[in-house]
Design a protein around this motif. Structure first.
Motif, short mmCIF file in Angstrom:
data_model
loop_
_atom_site.label_atom_id
_atom_site.label_comp_id
_atom_site.label_asym_id
_atom_site.label_seq_id
_atom_site.Cartn_x
_atom_site.Cartn_y
_atom_site.Cartn_z
N HIS A 1 0.85 -1.19 0.00
CA HIS A 1 0.00 0.00 0.00
C HIS A 1 0.89 1.24 0.00
CE1 HIS A 1 -3.22 2.35 2.52
NE2 HIS A 1 -3.19 2.76 1.27
N PHE A 2 0.82 2.01 -1.08
CA PHE A 2 1.64 3.21 -1.23
C PHE A 2 0.77 4.46 -1.13
CE2 PHE A 2 3.92 -0.09 -3.46
CZ PHE A 2 5.25 0.13 -3.10
N ASP A 3 1.34 5.50 -0.56
CA ASP A 3 0.70 6.81 -0.52
C ASP A 3 1.71 7.80 -1.08
OD1 ASP A 3 -0.13 9.42 0.23
OD2 ASP A 3 -1.36 8.58 1.82
N PHE A 4 1.45 8.30 -2.28
CA PHE A 4 2.40 9.18 -2.96
C PHE A 4 2.08 10.66 -2.78
CE2 PHE A 4 2.91 5.29 -5.74
CZ PHE A 4 4.11 4.93 -5.15
N TYR A 5 1.29 10.98 -1.77
CA TYR A 5 0.91 12.38 -1.52
C TYR A 5 2.14 13.27 -1.35
CZ TYR A 5 -1.51 16.35 0.58
OH TYR A 5 -2.00 17.59 0.85
N ARG A 6 3.15 12.77 -0.67
CA ARG A 6 4.34 13.58 -0.36
C ARG A 6 5.43 13.49 -1.42
NH1 ARG A 6 4.85 14.97 5.06
NH2 ARG A 6 7.05 14.43 5.09
N LEU A 7 5.23 12.67 -2.45
CA LEU A 7 6.24 12.52 -3.50
C LEU A 7 5.85 13.34 -4.72
CD1 LEU A 7 7.16 8.74 -3.51
CD2 LEU A 7 8.30 10.62 -2.34
#
Length: 146
Positions: free
Chosen positions: A76-82
């Motif tokens: 599970h990835f969260d790319f909000y900060r990338l």
């Protein structure tokens, strides 16, 4: 391939995730699109359970990724900060096996990063309890949303 679901509370959103998770074979890529509070992490909680995981699900906003081992491993990835395709590509390449299920939040346009079919779920906040969830993607993933 488009299908629409209306969930009346978080339990129904989680149940939808559990149903889809129980059908995962491994290697699928699922993209979750929606505003904060639209039910994405609640859905993943059910998805992980359906995939056989007993690990508690939490939003990976600050850690970028979480792993939920089970019958199939859900990453599970969260790319909000990338920012940028290269960062996303690097994060995915460093931590996935081709048989793992990839679930991505805040990756609204990953078609030029992922070279696999993608099932997209778009979450829309209706009110404090209701959510509209619309699926779209390749017909190869139709078995997940029947």
């Amino acid at each position: 391939m488009e299908k629409q679901f209306l969930t009346n509370d978080s339990q129904e959103t989680e149940s939808l995730g559990r149903d889809i998770g129980s059908k995962l074979k491994g290697g699928e890529v699922i993209q979750l699109i929606g505003d904060l509070g639209s039910g994405k992490t609640t859905f993943v909680r059910g998805l992980a359970v359906g995939a056989g995981s007993t690990t508690a699900v939490s939003s990976p906003t600050f850690t970028i990724s979480q792993v939920y081992p089970g019958r199939v491993t859900v990453r599970h990835f969260d790319f909000y900060r990338l920012q940028g395709d290269e960062m996303i590509r690097h994060e995915l390449a460093d931590s996935t096996d081709e048989n793992d299920v990839i679930v991505m939040e805040w990756a609204d346009d990953v078609t030029n990063v992922i070279e696999k079919d993608i099932l997209s779920l778009t979450f829309t906040y209706i009110d404090d309890t209701k959510r509209k969830i619309v699926t779209s993607g390749d017909l190869n993933y139709e078995y997940l949303i029947r």
